[in-house]
Enzyme design. Structure first.
Site, PDB file in Angstrom:
ATOM      1  N   GLY A  14     -12.829  -4.482 -46.220  1.00  0.00           N
ATOM      2  CA  GLY A  14     -13.105  -4.628 -47.642  1.00  0.00           C
ATOM      3  C   GLY A  14     -12.725  -5.993 -48.181  1.00  0.00           C
ATOM      4  CG  HIS A  51     -21.863  -9.480 -47.179  1.00  0.00           C
ATOM      5  ND1 HIS A  51     -20.666 -10.089 -47.442  1.00  0.00           N
ATOM      6  CD2 HIS A  51     -21.646  -8.672 -46.119  1.00  0.00           C
ATOM      7  CE1 HIS A  51     -19.763  -9.673 -46.576  1.00  0.00           C
ATOM      8  NE2 HIS A  51     -20.337  -8.813 -45.759  1.00  0.00           N
ATOM      9  NE  ARG A  52     -29.515 -12.806 -48.248  1.00  0.00           N
ATOM     10  CZ  ARG A  52     -30.196 -12.957 -47.113  1.00  0.00           C
ATOM     11  NH1 ARG A  52     -30.912 -11.967 -46.610  1.00  0.00           N
ATOM     12  NH2 ARG A  52     -30.182 -14.115 -46.496  1.00  0.00           N
TER      13      ARG A  52
END
Length: 184
Positions: A14, A51-52
């Protein structure tokens, strides 16, 4: 001026999400991605897409390979840069000789040390790779050693150093004692 922040931890801990959380209240965020696209690896492409998908649409994204320091030097005043991740940057520089790497590393550390006079916030994400066995192959050892040494040097320059693991982020600057400078 704000000193940089380092977020470190193991895979899938995380750490990127924590770094994004730290950046979310800045009005101007530049996400600096170091992972190279690889259309032949669907799992890798899926990770990049995750991630995007998490990033707010107003965040600007810049992709870098070896030129991280040059990219950071162009940041506009008042911005926040989130560098994800130093492991990707180190991986992009593995073909450099030890001398070339040392020069690139020292240029980076010198640049970061000088940031205390610049009105920008930089959040670095770094993987912890040295918690397992020593890799049996040379390239794995080079990567692990370069990233470990870089993270140690960078941590000494940061106002906050978060270790993210087990669902928690702990600021090591509050709870830990800094090591003496490395002799390496």
């Amino acid at each position: 001026m704000a000193l940089p922040i380092l977020v470190t931890g193991p895979s899938r801990s995380g750490k990127s999400e924590w770094a994004e959380h730290l950046a979310q209240n800045h009005p101007s965020v530049i996400y600096i991605a170091t992972g190279k696209e690889n259309a032949a690896d669907p799992d890798w492409q899926n990770r990049i897409q995750q991630h995007r998908d998490r990033r707010p649409p107003q965040w600007q994204t810049v992709c870098v390979d070896q030129h991280l320091t040059d990219t950071l030097a162009t940041l506009p005043p008042g911005s926040c840069a989130l560098v994800d991740s130093l492991g990707g940057w180190v991986a992009n520089t593995l073909e450099l000789s030890p001398e070339q790497w040392r020069t690139k590393q020292m240029d980076f550390i010198t640049f970061v040390a000088d940031l205390q006079n610049v009105p920008i916030t930089i959040i670095f994400v770094a993987e912890e790779t040295g918690w397992g066995v020593i890799p049996a192959y040379a390239l794995g050892r080079i990567f692990r050693d370069r990233l470990g040494a870089l993270t140690r040097q960078l941590g000494r320059l940061c106002s906050q150093v978060y270790l993210v693991t087990g669902g928690y982020a702990v600021d090591l600057c509050q709870w830990g004692e800094p090591l003496p400078p490395s002799r390496d």
